[in-house]
Design a protein around this motif. Structure first.
Motif, PDB file in Angstrom:
ATOM      1  N   PHE A   1      12.928 -10.087  17.216  1.00 44.59           N
ATOM      2  CA  PHE A   1      11.882  -8.505  16.814  1.00 44.59           C
ATOM      3  C   PHE A   1      12.426  -9.568  15.730  1.00 44.59           C
ATOM      4  O   PHE A   1      11.565  -8.602  14.693  1.00 44.59           O
ATOM      5  CB  PHE A   1      13.042  -7.971  17.591  1.00 44.59           C
ATOM      6  CG  PHE A   1      12.922  -6.680  17.040  1.00 44.59           C
ATOM      7  CD1 PHE A   1      12.371  -5.833  17.715  1.00 44.59           C
ATOM      8  CD2 PHE A   1      14.065  -6.675  16.081  1.00 44.59           C
ATOM      9  CE1 PHE A   1      12.041  -4.876  16.027  1.00 44.59           C
ATOM     10  CE2 PHE A   1      13.284  -5.328  14.954  1.00 44.59           C
ATOM     11  CZ  PHE A   1      12.370  -4.490  15.921  1.00 44.59           C
TER      12      PHE A   1
ATOM     13  N   LEU B   1       9.222  -8.784  13.172  1.00 46.20           N
ATOM     14  CA  LEU B   1       9.363  -8.036  12.004  1.00 46.20           C
ATOM     15  C   LEU B   1       8.907  -8.678  10.820  1.00 46.20           C
ATOM     16  O   LEU B   1       8.760  -8.776   9.394  1.00 46.20           O
ATOM     17  CB  LEU B   1      10.675  -7.296  11.585  1.00 46.20           C
ATOM     18  CG  LEU B   1      10.874  -6.714  10.537  1.00 46.20           C
ATOM     19  CD1 LEU B   1      10.289  -5.375  10.104  1.00 46.20           C
ATOM     20  CD2 LEU B   1      12.257  -6.788  10.990  1.00 46.20           C
TER      21      LEU B   1
ATOM     22  N   LEU C   1       5.481  -9.165  10.372  1.00 49.16           N
ATOM     23  CA  LEU C   1       4.964  -7.920  10.159  1.00 49.16           C
ATOM     24  C   LEU C   1       4.897  -7.301   8.380  1.00 49.16           C
ATOM     25  O   LEU C   1       4.473  -6.803   8.141  1.00 49.16           O
ATOM     26  CB  LEU C   1       5.979  -6.915  11.118  1.00 49.16           C
ATOM     27  CG  LEU C   1       5.631  -5.318  10.620  1.00 49.16           C
ATOM     28  CD1 LEU C   1       3.943  -5.332  11.216  1.00 49.16           C
ATOM     29  CD2 LEU C   1       6.310  -4.165  10.923  1.00 49.16           C
ATOM     30  N   LEU C   2       6.187  -7.832   7.498  1.00 54.07           N
ATOM     31  CA  LEU C   2       6.431  -7.568   6.543  1.00 54.07           C
ATOM     32  C   LEU C   2       5.780  -8.480   5.409  1.00 54.07           C
ATOM     33  O   LEU C   2       5.227  -8.313   4.478  1.00 54.07           O
ATOM     34  CB  LEU C   2       7.731  -7.712   6.585  1.00 54.07           C
ATOM     35  CG  LEU C   2       8.300  -6.697   6.813  1.00 54.07           C
ATOM     36  CD1 LEU C   2      10.007  -6.715   6.576  1.00 54.07           C
ATOM     37  CD2 LEU C   2       7.880  -4.917   6.400  1.00 54.07           C
TER      38      LEU C   2
ATOM     39  N   LYS D   1      -0.439 -10.590   6.033  1.00 52.65           N
ATOM     40  CA  LYS D   1      -1.309  -9.972   5.552  1.00 52.65           C
ATOM     41  C   LYS D   1      -2.650  -9.152   5.918  1.00 52.65           C
ATOM     42  O   LYS D   1      -2.968  -8.254   6.281  1.00 52.65           O
ATOM     43  CB  LYS D   1      -1.960 -10.256   4.063  1.00 52.65           C
ATOM     44  CG  LYS D   1      -0.906  -9.525   2.583  1.00 52.65           C
ATOM     45  CD  LYS D   1      -1.942 -10.824   2.233  1.00 52.65           C
ATOM     46  CE  LYS D   1      -1.607  -9.912   0.484  1.00 52.65           C
ATOM     47  NZ  LYS D   1      -2.203 -10.636  -0.463  1.00 52.65           N
TER      48      LYS D   1
ATOM     49  N   LEU E   1      -4.348  -8.571   9.449  1.00 51.10           N
ATOM     50  CA  LEU E   1      -3.931  -7.362  10.504  1.00 51.10           C
ATOM     51  C   LEU E   1      -3.918  -8.073  11.802  1.00 51.10           C
ATOM     52  O   LEU E   1      -2.893  -7.728  12.643  1.00 51.10           O
ATOM     53  CB  LEU E   1      -5.242  -6.938  10.336  1.00 51.10           C
ATOM     54  CG  LEU E   1      -4.300  -5.533   8.934  1.00 51.10           C
ATOM     55  CD1 LEU E   1      -5.902  -4.849   8.969  1.00 51.10           C
ATOM     56  CD2 LEU E   1      -3.023  -4.896   8.979  1.00 51.10           C
TER      57      LEU E   1
ATOM     58  N   VAL F   1      -0.914  -8.795  11.883  1.00 50.07           N
ATOM     59  CA  VAL F   1       0.234  -7.901  12.015  1.00 50.07           C
ATOM     60  C   VAL F   1       0.118  -7.527  13.624  1.00 50.07           C
ATOM     61  O   VAL F   1       1.772  -7.484  13.577  1.00 50.07           O
ATOM     62  CB  VAL F   1       0.213  -6.829  10.523  1.00 50.07           C
ATOM     63  CG1 VAL F   1       0.759  -5.464  11.172  1.00 50.07           C
ATOM     64  CG2 VAL F   1       0.472  -7.300   9.626  1.00 50.07           C
TER      65      VAL F   1
ATOM     66  N   ASP G   1      -3.676  -5.565   2.796  1.00 48.56           N
ATOM     67  CA  ASP G   1      -3.034  -4.733   1.733  1.00 48.56           C
ATOM     68  C   ASP G   1      -4.312  -4.187   0.962  1.00 48.56           C
ATOM     69  O   ASP G   1      -4.265  -2.905  -0.158  1.00 48.56           O
ATOM     70  CB  ASP G   1      -2.579  -5.402   1.053  1.00 48.56           C
ATOM     71  CG  ASP G   1      -1.485  -6.354   1.027  1.00 48.56           C
ATOM     72  OD1 ASP G   1      -0.635  -5.707   2.090  1.00 48.56           O
ATOM     73  OD2 ASP G   1      -0.819  -6.924   0.360  1.00 48.56           O
TER      74      ASP G   1
ATOM     75  N   ALA H   1      -6.389  -1.814   2.645  1.00 47.92           N
ATOM     76  CA  ALA H   1      -6.590  -0.769   3.553  1.00 47.92           C
ATOM     77  C   ALA H   1      -5.719   0.357   2.677  1.00 47.92           C
ATOM     78  O   ALA H   1      -5.040   0.726   3.721  1.00 47.92           O
ATOM     79  CB  ALA H   1      -6.176  -0.941   4.839  1.00 47.92           C
ATOM     80  N   ILE H   2      -5.993   0.679   1.926  1.00 52.61           N
ATOM     81  CA  ILE H   2      -4.879   1.880   0.361  1.00 52.61           C
ATOM     82  C   ILE H   2      -6.025   2.733   0.552  1.00 52.61           C
ATOM     83  O   ILE H   2      -5.259   3.559  -0.796  1.00 52.61           O
ATOM     84  CB  ILE H   2      -4.480   0.910  -0.058  1.00 52.61           C
ATOM     85  CG1 ILE H   2      -5.719   0.413  -0.519  1.00 52.61           C
ATOM     86  CG2 ILE H   2      -3.578  -0.481   0.072  1.00 52.61           C
ATOM     87  CD1 ILE H   2      -4.939  -0.132  -2.514  1.00 52.61           C
TER      88      ILE H   2
ATOM     89  N   LEU I   1      -6.178   6.003   2.171  1.00 57.29           N
ATOM     90  CA  LEU I   1      -5.005   6.938   2.320  1.00 57.29           C
ATOM     91  C   LEU I   1      -3.554   6.725   1.363  1.00 57.29           C
ATOM     92  O   LEU I   1      -2.807   7.597   1.531  1.00 57.29           O
ATOM     93  CB  LEU I   1      -4.640   6.950   3.677  1.00 57.29           C
ATOM     94  CG  LEU I   1      -5.341   7.262   4.548  1.00 57.29           C
ATOM     95  CD1 LEU I   1      -4.367   7.947   6.063  1.00 57.29           C
ATOM     96  CD2 LEU I   1      -6.121   9.080   4.924  1.00 57.29           C
ATOM     97  N   ARG I   2      -3.387   6.372   0.269  1.00 54.42           N
ATOM     98  CA  ARG I   2      -2.837   6.310  -1.615  1.00 54.42           C
ATOM     99  C   ARG I   2      -2.507   7.346  -1.857  1.00 54.42           C
ATOM    100  O   ARG I   2      -4.247   7.620  -1.783  1.00 54.42           O
ATOM    101  CB  ARG I   2      -2.690   4.914  -1.952  1.00 54.42           C
ATOM    102  CG  ARG I   2      -3.538   4.600  -2.628  1.00 54.42           C
ATOM    103  CD  ARG I   2      -4.028   3.301  -3.551  1.00 54.42           C
ATOM    104  NE  ARG I   2      -4.788   3.335  -4.948  1.00 54.42           N
ATOM    105  CZ  ARG I   2      -6.633   3.648  -4.286  1.00 54.42           C
ATOM    106  NH1 ARG I   2      -6.983   3.429  -2.721  1.00 54.42           N
ATOM    107  NH2 ARG I   2      -7.311   3.566  -5.705  1.00 54.42           N
ATOM    108  N   ASP I   3      -2.258   7.719  -2.430  1.00 48.16           N
ATOM    109  CA  ASP I   3      -1.709   8.965  -3.398  1.00 48.16           C
ATOM    110  C   ASP I   3      -2.599   8.391  -4.652  1.00 48.16           C
ATOM    111  O   ASP I   3      -2.602   7.405  -4.984  1.00 48.16           O
ATOM    112  CB  ASP I   3      -0.587   8.892  -4.186  1.00 48.16           C
ATOM    113  CG  ASP I   3      -0.619  10.357  -4.938  1.00 48.16           C
ATOM    114  OD1 ASP I   3      -0.979  11.519  -4.618  1.00 48.16           O
ATOM    115  OD2 ASP I   3       0.068   9.841  -6.141  1.00 48.16           O
TER     116      ASP I   3
ATOM    117  N   SER J   1      -3.937   9.390  -7.739  1.00 42.04           N
ATOM    118  CA  SER J   1      -3.391   9.162  -9.311  1.00 42.04           C
ATOM    119  C   SER J   1      -2.098   8.794  -9.265  1.00 42.04           C
ATOM    120  O   SER J   1      -1.747   7.959  -8.577  1.00 42.04           O
ATOM    121  CB  SER J   1      -2.553  10.860  -9.158  1.00 42.04           C
ATOM    122  OG  SER J   1      -1.910  11.229  -8.714  1.00 42.04           O
TER     123      SER J   1
END
Lengths: 620, 102
Positions: free
Chosen positions: B15, B19, B22-23, B26, B28, B31, B93, B95-96, B98-100, B102
């Motif tokens: 595990f 992990l 996963l972390l 980069k 996918l 991942v 990294d 694939a962002i 959907l980030r905020d 502003s």
């Protein structure tokens, strides 16, 4: 004929509705015919009713015309009905007849003004409301008329609304009288709660039966009603609106702010005189307030330079005389002075309007001068009015009413009588100061135009009335006619018949003559002219501003009110809740930064969260 | 009876490895592979738990986890294909979207 009583207020109301709805689409001529005609018809009906009344008075000298029932609730009811007795008959005649002359005058005076039909719509509405006020048999209906005349006064003072200061004057008159009306409304509600009705006769019968004289209940009710009356009648301490109300057209000042509406307070007290008689304390307060008012108005009148403001202060002072009579319980004397004052003050205002309309609406008396040769009609009318106002002996109505009034005051209080005499002296000085300054001396202003019949007829008619109606009630040494008090006696009881000692009428004659003599002397040696030419000193400024009531109210009432308003403008309670909102927004702005779209970061946080949960479960 | 602790320890190690992948990774695809390793670690832990209490339930759960992993992988690979078509890369990294913003 008396059954057509409802037509008297209905005709001007109809005129107002017609003019208000389609006056703008009609030619000016038709507007004038409707405006003056409706009031003229009302005056005609009133005169017929009066003739019928004098020939065959109804039983008990009271006529009630029930129209419809207005409010019926358990414990309270109010009927919409018209009530005619000698008092309301007199008021109805004053309003409709003088109102008609002023309408007639207006048709020429306002010729070519923008808003000609609007003017007549308001003026007709005013007459309708005023007639409703005096004819109401129920105080609630009277209050409708009372508020109606207040609204019309507001609309007409601000008639030339394009100038900001006229609008401010209108608002001031409205707000000051509204504050007084709140007290009056409270008084009405008190009476309604206590008596279960606001029918005037029922209240008076109830009051006399259930409240002993001098107890607090009638005193409270009378005090509250009186506050409303003082506001409407421009008495101290609610007098400040009247001089500013002169911003309206001059015929409006003649009708509303001299002849009719401002005397509504006097009418209210006379109408409820049986109730006021139960409150001797209130009557004393009326008398003292009236004495203060008439002196204040006389001193302020001495230094005004605007002819209409002189007349406004004189109105205030003459209504002060009426209240003085009310304060000593001389209801008949107050009503007689109301009648003569309505005639001669309307005459004075109309002649002042006639003068200034030919001088390009100049109202400063020091810019006039030497007009007597050029405007003989206005000169004669103003002279008659001024003579009446000053109460020059024998020739005019003002003398008779003031004599009657001061005689009654003397019987009750020599001190108040002395103030009345001093006021009469000052009245003679200030009105003849204006008279001499306007009509004599060197000519200063350019004139234009002339007078038509619609200006001359009202002046002539009112002038003739002013010279004659005084004989209705003459003092002992002039024949002692008492037609007027005999006419009113069924409604208010007979006037006491003890003639005052001889020096009372003699000083009543001497004081105005001395005043006129002083005014002439100061005119002859040029004192008034110098006064007009120099800048006013401190004392004159205080007098000119009516003893600084405005400044005091501004400091004590208006400023604190505005401060409160400013403090509350941004809603301090709401501020606390906005703090929560702002905290939430700040938190949001910080937290949204973690939403960066990076998968690995999210996974890391998830893992950290899971780990934290795990540790919490295991170790806590 | 075999000691259940060693498979459980192995599961923990697997595990952690997953992990870490996963972390740290980069790409996918890697991942996804790390996710599979973590799923397998979970499955192994089920089996170890079955050993501990001598029941077959752990093994049944493992089969369920395998099914789940297969289904998840199918969807995951389909997503990767779409992502590659859209972004022309398999960098996680990047694939962002959907980030905020502003």
């Amino acid at each position: 004929m008396i059954a057509y009583l409802w037509m008297v207020p209905a005709l001007p109301l109809l005129g107002a509705v017609v003019l208000g709805l389609c006056g703008g689409a009609l030619p000016a001529r038709v507007n004038a015919v409707i405006g003056a005609g409706s009031v003229g018809l009302a005056a005609f009906v009133s005169l017929c009713i009066c003739a019928g009344w004098l020939a065959h008075p109804p039983p008990g000298q009271i006529f009630v015309e029930p129209l419809w029932s207005w409010i019926t609730l358990p414990g309270f009811s109010s009927a919409f009905s018209l009530y005619l007795d000698p008092i309301s008959l007199l008021m109805m005649l004053i309003i409709s007849v003088i109102g008609f002359f002023i309408h007639l005058f207006s048709t020429e005076y306002m010729q070519g003004e923008a808003g000609y039909s609007r003017y007549f719509a308001y003026l007709n509405l005013f007459v309708a409301c005023m007639l409703l006020l005096v004819l109401a048999s129920d105080l609630l209906v009277m209050f409708v008329g009372w508020e109606g005349v207040g609204v019309c006064s507001y609309l007409l003072v601000g008639f030339w609304f394009a100038e900001a200061k006229n609008g401010e004057a209108a608002q001031k008159s409205f707000i000051v009288t509204r504050i007084a009306d709140i007290a009056m409304l409270a008084g009405l509600l008190l009476l309604a709660l206590q008596c279960g009705t606001l029918d005037i006769r029922a209240i008076l019968a109830n009051a006399a039966a259930s409240w002993p004289s001098g107890t607090w209940m009638p005193a409270l009710a009378c005090g509250l009603l009186l506050a409303g009356g003082l506001g409407k009648s421009a008495q101290v301490p609610l007098q400040t609106w009247l001089p500013d109300a002169m911003a309206g057209p001059t015929p409006v000042s003649a009708l509303i702010h001299a002849a009719t509406m401002v005397t509504a307070g006097v009418y209210l007290v006379v109408r409820l005189h049986a109730l006021f008689a139960l409150a001797p304390g209130v009557l004393e307060a009326i008398a003292i307030g009236a004495a203060v008012t008439l002196l204040l108005a006389a001193f302020a009148g001495l230094v005004q330079s605007d002819i209409k403001r002189v007349l406004a202060y004189s109105t205030m002072g003459q209504i002060g005389y009426m209240f003085l009579a009310l304060g000593v319980g001389a209801w008949g004397a107050a009503m007689f002075h109301l009648l003569t004052h309505a005639v001669f003050k309307a005459l004075l205002f109309l002649s002042a309007g006639a003068i200034s309309m030919r001088l390009h609406h100049e109202q400063n008396i020091f810019a006039m001068g030497g007009l007597w040769r050029k405007m003989p009609a206005a000169f004669a009318a103003f002279a008659v009015g001024a003579v009446c106002l000053a109460a020059i002996p024998v020739v005019d109505c003002g003398f008779f009413s003031k004599e009657f009034l001061l005689g009654a005051v003397w019987a009750r209080s020599p001190f108040l009588w002395g103030i009345g005499i001093a006021g009469a002296f000052l009245t003679g000085v200030y009105i003849f100061r204006a008279f001499f300054t306007v009509f004599f001396g060197p000519r200063k202003a350019e004139m234009s135009g002339g007078y038509g019949a619609r200006i001359l007829l009202p002046l002539a008619a009112l002038g003739a009335l002013a010279l004659t109606i005084g004989w209705l009630q003459a003092p002992e040494f002039l024949g002692g006619a008492n037609l007027f008090s005999a006419f009113l006696s069924p409604a208010i009881g007979a006037a006491p018949q003890t003639p005052p000692p001889m020096f009372v009428p003699l000083s009543g004659m001497a004081a105005p003559l001395a005043g006129v003599a002083l005014a002439y002397h100061l005119h002859a040696n040029g004192f008034w002219r110098r006064q007009g030419a120099t800048a006013p000193g401190a004392l004159r400024q205080i007098l000119q501003r009516g003893f600084g009531f405005d400044a005091a109210y501004r400091l004590l009432l208006v400023q604190p009110f505005l401060l409160t308003v400013n403090a509350l403008r941004h809603d301090p309670v709401d501020q606390a809740f906005q703090l929560l909102e702002r905290a939430a927004v700040a938190l949001h702005k910080n937290l949204r930064r973690v939403q960066n779209g990076k998968l690995r970061r999210y996974a890391g946080w998830m893992m950290a969260g899971s780990l934290a949960t795990f540790l919490l479960l295991v170790f806590a | 009876m075999t000691d259940w602790r060693s498979p459980a320890g192995l599961a923990l190690a697997l595990f952690m490895l997953g992990l870490l992948g996963l972390l740290a990774r980069k790409n996918l695809v890697f991942v996804l592979m790390s996710v599979e390793i973590m799923l397998n670690a979970a499955g192994l832990l089920f089996i170890a738990a079955g050993m501990r209490w001598s029941t077959p339930d752990g093994q049944i759960m493992f089969i369920a986890v395998l099914n789940l992993a297969g289904a998840e992988l199918a969807i995951g690979l389909a997503l990767l294909l779409r992502l590659r078509g859209r972004l022309t890369t398999l960098d996680g990294d990047a694939a962002i979207l959907l980030r905020d913003s502003s």
